[in-house]
Motif scaffolding. Structure first.
Motif, PDB file in Angstrom:
ATOM      1  N   ALA A   1       0.771  -0.888   0.136  1.00 37.14           N
ATOM      2  CA  ALA A   1       0.049  -0.119   0.245  1.00 37.14           C
ATOM      3  C   ALA A   1       0.531   0.989   0.026  1.00 37.14           C
ATOM      4  N   ALA A   2       2.158   1.136  -0.085  1.00 40.52           N
ATOM      5  CA  ALA A   2       2.973   2.235   0.832  1.00 40.52           C
ATOM      6  C   ALA A   2       3.555   2.362  -0.673  1.00 40.52           C
ATOM      7  N   VAL A   3       4.185   1.435  -1.203  1.00 45.75           N
ATOM      8  CA  VAL A   3       4.440   1.336  -2.832  1.00 45.75           C
ATOM      9  C   VAL A   3       3.936   2.179  -3.678  1.00 45.75           C
ATOM     10  N   SER A   4       2.757   1.345  -3.709  1.00 48.54           N
ATOM     11  CA  SER A   4       1.878   2.282  -4.891  1.00 48.54           C
ATOM     12  C   SER A   4       1.657   3.166  -5.385  1.00 48.54           C
ATOM     13  N   PRO A   5       1.322   4.066  -4.194  1.00 47.34           N
ATOM     14  CA  PRO A   5       1.512   5.391  -3.754  1.00 47.34           C
ATOM     15  C   PRO A   5       2.379   6.630  -4.780  1.00 47.34           C
ATOM     16  N   SER A   6       3.965   6.134  -3.619  1.00 49.24           N
ATOM     17  CA  SER A   6       5.121   6.093  -4.140  1.00 49.24           C
ATOM     18  C   SER A   6       5.503   6.276  -5.425  1.00 49.24           C
ATOM     19  N   ALA A   7       5.109   5.057  -6.411  1.00 48.72           N
ATOM     20  CA  ALA A   7       5.294   4.954  -7.940  1.00 48.72           C
ATOM     21  C   ALA A   7       4.225   5.724  -8.510  1.00 48.72           C
TER      22      ALA A   7
ATOM     23  N   ALA B   1      10.797   1.578  -6.485  1.00 43.14           N
ATOM     24  CA  ALA B   1      11.042  -0.277  -6.117  1.00 43.14           C
ATOM     25  C   ALA B   1       9.626  -1.199  -5.871  1.00 43.14           C
ATOM     26  N   SER B   2       9.451  -2.503  -6.420  1.00 42.06           N
ATOM     27  CA  SER B   2       8.793  -3.308  -5.912  1.00 42.06           C
ATOM     28  C   SER B   2       8.403  -3.706  -4.900  1.00 42.06           C
ATOM     29  N   VAL B   3       7.521  -4.379  -4.003  1.00 43.87           N
ATOM     30  CA  VAL B   3       7.328  -4.299  -3.103  1.00 43.87           C
ATOM     31  C   VAL B   3       8.806  -5.308  -2.089  1.00 43.87           C
ATOM     32  N   ASN B   4       9.320  -6.419  -3.343  1.00 46.81           N
ATOM     33  CA  ASN B   4       9.900  -7.576  -2.728  1.00 46.81           C
ATOM     34  C   ASN B   4      12.129  -6.825  -2.595  1.00 46.81           C
ATOM     35  N   GLU B   5      11.201  -5.516  -3.222  1.00 47.70           N
ATOM     36  CA  GLU B   5      12.674  -4.946  -3.479  1.00 47.70           C
ATOM     37  C   GLU B   5      13.123  -4.673  -2.041  1.00 47.70           C
ATOM     38  N   ILE B   6      11.798  -4.075  -1.817  1.00 43.23           N
ATOM     39  CA  ILE B   6      11.931  -3.422  -0.298  1.00 43.23           C
ATOM     40  C   ILE B   6      12.110  -3.810   0.788  1.00 43.23           C
ATOM     41  N   ALA B   7      11.252  -5.007   0.629  1.00 46.35           N
ATOM     42  CA  ALA B   7      11.899  -5.951   2.201  1.00 46.35           C
ATOM     43  C   ALA B   7      12.474  -6.908   1.738  1.00 46.35           C
TER      44      ALA B   7
END
Length: 56
Positions: A24-30, A48-54
């Motif tokens: 939910a954080a990554v999508s609005p940021s992009a 970045a994708s969720v997987n990259e951030i995690a």
């Protein structure tokens, strides 16, 4: 949750947003980066994708 910090003249000094879950954080940021990134600076928004951030 969103927090908008203003200076004594009323100008916005900082906007802090928190989201959960992580995707939910990554999508609005992009999306915001694509809309206002050139005006505000591309380094403020994550694409970045969720997987990259995690993994970091």
């Amino acid at each position: 949750m969103g927090v908008i910090e203003r200076d004594e003249t009323g100008h916005v000094q900082r906007v802090t947003m928190t989201f959960a879950p992580l995707d939910a954080a990554v999508s609005p940021s992009a999306e915001l980066g694509g809309i206002v990134g050139k005006e505000l600076g591309d380094d403020l928004f994550s694409d970045a994708s969720v997987n990259e951030i995690a993994a970091s």
